[in-house]
Design a protein around this motif. Sequence first.
Motif, mmCIF file in Angstrom:
data_model
loop_
_atom_site.group_PDB
_atom_site.id
_atom_site.type_symbol
_atom_site.label_atom_id
_atom_site.label_comp_id
_atom_site.label_asym_id
_atom_site.label_seq_id
_atom_site.Cartn_x
_atom_site.Cartn_y
_atom_site.Cartn_z
ATOM 1 N N LEU A 1 51.638 51.943 -12.457
ATOM 2 C CA LEU A 1 52.761 51.530 -11.619
ATOM 3 C C LEU A 1 52.277 51.032 -10.259
ATOM 4 C CD1 LEU A 1 55.427 54.321 -12.262
ATOM 5 C CD2 LEU A 1 55.522 51.963 -13.026
ATOM 6 N N LYS A 2 51.297 51.717 -9.723
ATOM 7 C CA LYS A 2 50.766 51.325 -8.415
ATOM 8 C C LYS A 2 50.106 49.961 -8.480
ATOM 9 C CE LYS A 2 48.010 53.103 -4.563
ATOM 10 N NZ LYS A 2 47.166 54.234 -4.075
ATOM 11 N N LYS A 3 49.368 49.695 -9.584
ATOM 12 C CA LYS A 3 48.741 48.381 -9.753
ATOM 13 C C LYS A 3 49.782 47.267 -9.778
ATOM 14 C CE LYS A 3 44.753 49.930 -12.510
ATOM 15 N NZ LYS A 3 44.137 49.853 -13.870
ATOM 16 N N LEU A 4 50.943 47.575 -10.374
ATOM 17 C CA LEU A 4 52.009 46.582 -10.512
ATOM 18 C C LEU A 4 52.921 46.527 -9.293
ATOM 19 C CD1 LEU A 4 53.001 47.348 -14.212
ATOM 20 C CD2 LEU A 4 51.761 45.340 -13.401
ATOM 21 N N GLY A 5 52.675 47.407 -8.326
ATOM 22 C CA GLY A 5 53.504 47.422 -7.123
ATOM 23 C C GLY A 5 54.882 48.010 -7.353
ATOM 24 N N ILE A 6 54.997 48.917 -8.341
ATOM 25 C CA ILE A 6 56.290 49.509 -8.677
ATOM 26 C C ILE A 6 56.351 50.943 -8.150
ATOM 27 C CG2 ILE A 6 57.813 50.203 -10.557
ATOM 28 C CD1 ILE A 6 56.479 48.031 -12.274
ATOM 29 N N ASN A 7 57.401 51.233 -7.427
ATOM 30 C CA ASN A 7 57.629 52.578 -6.918
ATOM 31 C C ASN A 7 59.094 52.915 -7.177
ATOM 32 O OD1 ASN A 7 58.097 54.922 -5.433
ATOM 33 N ND2 ASN A 7 56.699 54.319 -3.781
ATOM 34 N N PHE A 8 59.362 53.954 -7.961
ATOM 35 C CA PHE A 8 60.735 54.281 -8.318
ATOM 36 C C PHE A 8 61.583 54.681 -7.112
ATOM 37 C CE2 PHE A 8 59.652 55.427 -12.996
ATOM 38 C CZ PHE A 8 59.543 54.080 -13.278
ATOM 39 N N GLN A 9 60.936 55.010 -6.009
ATOM 40 C CA GLN A 9 61.702 55.314 -4.798
ATOM 41 C C GLN A 9 62.482 54.091 -4.329
ATOM 42 O OE1 GLN A 9 61.989 58.291 -3.607
ATOM 43 N NE2 GLN A 9 60.341 59.382 -4.651
ATOM 44 N N ASP A 10 62.031 52.895 -4.743
ATOM 45 C CA ASP A 10 62.737 51.660 -4.366
ATOM 46 C C ASP A 10 64.097 51.555 -5.049
ATOM 47 O OD1 ASP A 10 60.574 50.906 -2.831
ATOM 48 O OD2 ASP A 10 59.669 49.672 -4.397
ATOM 49 N N PHE A 11 64.322 52.362 -6.097
ATOM 50 C CA PHE A 11 65.586 52.323 -6.827
ATOM 51 C C PHE A 11 66.500 53.475 -6.425
ATOM 52 C CE2 PHE A 11 62.348 50.399 -9.507
ATOM 53 C CZ PHE A 11 62.932 49.182 -9.829
ATOM 54 N N LYS A 12 66.152 54.147 -5.354
ATOM 55 C CA LYS A 12 66.867 55.356 -4.952
ATOM 56 C C LYS A 12 67.884 55.056 -3.855
ATOM 57 C CE LYS A 12 65.780 60.078 -3.387
ATOM 58 N NZ LYS A 12 64.672 61.002 -3.080
ATOM 59 N N ASN A 13 69.075 55.632 -3.999
ATOM 60 C CA ASN A 13 70.058 55.535 -2.921
ATOM 61 C C ASN A 13 70.772 56.869 -2.798
ATOM 62 O OD1 ASN A 13 71.813 55.649 -5.059
ATOM 63 N ND2 ASN A 13 72.980 53.837 -4.508
ATOM 64 N N GLY A 14 71.841 56.902 -2.028
ATOM 65 C CA GLY A 14 72.523 58.169 -1.782
ATOM 66 C C GLY A 14 73.555 58.538 -2.829
ATOM 67 N N GLY A 15 73.554 57.844 -3.965
ATOM 68 C CA GLY A 15 74.548 58.099 -4.999
ATOM 69 C C GLY A 15 75.477 56.905 -5.165
ATOM 70 N N ALA A 16 76.310 56.952 -6.196
ATOM 71 C CA ALA A 16 77.214 55.832 -6.489
ATOM 72 C C ALA A 16 78.187 55.640 -5.322
ATOM 73 C CB ALA A 16 77.976 56.105 -7.781
ATOM 74 N N TYR A 17 78.179 54.448 -4.731
ATOM 75 C CA TYR A 17 79.063 54.185 -3.596
ATOM 76 C C TYR A 17 79.940 52.954 -3.773
ATOM 77 C CZ TYR A 17 75.834 50.503 -1.947
ATOM 78 O OH TYR A 17 75.056 49.370 -1.834
ATOM 79 N N LEU A 18 79.711 52.183 -4.845
ATOM 80 C CA LEU A 18 80.519 50.986 -5.073
ATOM 81 C C LEU A 18 81.724 51.260 -5.967
ATOM 82 C CD1 LEU A 18 77.729 48.302 -5.710
ATOM 83 C CD2 LEU A 18 79.017 48.718 -3.615
ATOM 84 N N VAL A 19 81.779 52.444 -6.550
ATOM 85 C CA VAL A 19 82.817 52.726 -7.534
ATOM 86 C C VAL A 19 84.211 52.595 -6.942
ATOM 87 C CG1 VAL A 19 82.758 55.217 -7.121
ATOM 88 C CG2 VAL A 19 83.525 54.335 -9.348
ATOM 89 N N ASP A 20 84.388 52.933 -5.667
ATOM 90 C CA ASP A 20 85.707 52.824 -5.059
ATOM 91 C C ASP A 20 86.196 51.383 -4.998
ATOM 92 O OD1 ASP A 20 85.973 55.523 -4.734
ATOM 93 O OD2 ASP A 20 85.316 55.547 -2.652
ATOM 94 N N LYS A 21 85.274 50.435 -5.062
ATOM 95 C CA LYS A 21 85.665 49.023 -5.069
ATOM 96 C C LYS A 21 86.358 48.639 -6.370
ATOM 97 C CE LYS A 21 84.079 47.446 -1.128
ATOM 98 N NZ LYS A 21 84.999 46.809 -0.170
#
Length: 418
Positions: free
Chosen positions: A119-139
């Motif tokens: 993953l490091k060789k490919l520049g992939i870090n799963f932390q990049d896909f992390k947020n504070g939880g679903a926040y668009l659902v109210d839309k």
Amino acid sequence: SDIDGYLTLADSESGSHMMLVDDALVITSSQEELSEALDRYNSEMLALTDNEGYLEAVGHFEEPQLGYLYLNMSNLDLGDSPTPMSFKGYTGLYQVYGVQAVEDGLELSGLAEFDKKELKKLGINFQDFKNGGAYLVDKLKNSDPFALYSESYNIAQGLRMTPLLQDPGLNDSFQAFFGSTLEDGLFSWMDQGFSMALYRGEWLIPGLTLVFDANSNLEKAREFYFKLDGQLSGLVTLAQAQGLPMLSKKTEGTMTIVSADLSELPLEAAGAALPLPEGTVLPNLDLSYGITEDGFFAISLQKDFNEKYLATNTSGAEKYDMAIKKLGNTDGGVTFIDFEPMNAYLSGLSEVFTQMYMSRFGDADVKIDGEPVVTAEPEFTKTINSIMGVLDSFDYFIIGNKIKSNHQVESKGYLKFR
């Protein structure tokens, strides 16, 4: 096989084969697989419980599970054509899931482990896909209940890793149509939240709606909107110039709506593509798109979709609100399915396809396998009805991901029975 067993079911139509061997029930989808499984049982091959990788994977569970699903991804052979959603240079080690019975359903938990060096060789870090939880659902909560809702974060990074989108030909086609590369035209503003909702919809068209949080780069998102709008405006103008008045375009607030009034299409013309029965009234189809005042890009096939539609209204999302509480922290995305509206859509689909089938072949003199078509059930309808029969046992399903580290993702899910 060298093993003596008791054959309990051999259904050639469904492909189900079961055999009781000692105190184990062996289930396969073909007779050949059943024979291979029994020969393997009779050989001196190591059992799965002797596999270090499997033992490490199930060791993540704090207590024994009712059942386990273990996927050894390091041995996965994608061949020369990896699946569209697989990572380049596939980096998975294993996935393991456990199932526990609870009062009114099944609880699912799991872990996906990836090779952190690769993953490091490919520049992939799963932390990049992390947020504070679903926040668009109210839309997307409104009077129509979700058939499906899914939300994730930083879809741009996921798309960059998709082999399908690394095809130079696709990038060239996008550039020819929109005048920019995929990276500049799309990925540059898709690095925040992304959600997809599926509603019952009308006729054969489900109410698919996509919402992107474009606030990280509103300028690029607006550029894409104007290019998309220009292309669709040209299409509408061309259609009207050729005497096809069923296409029209209007603006409501921040949303642009391109409508196709199929009721104006002669039934014989539509029937050239689809065998429609007499009396069929085709619906009005809408494609709505735009950027809201608070910076969200939305595109939808839902009827009467506009910015007011995106206002918070929980009347159609009671099940989702109840289900999401069962998951706790879901900082890596969530997917929810409500089987009642999902089955309603499938039921409508089955009805329409049956009508088209009967319109084309519904003559008592036409026979299939010796049976008049007027009493035969289309194979496609059989498949849909079988799926509906299974789904009818369930109320809803929800699963969420939690980013555990830069190479590990935990999952937790819940399947509620009716």
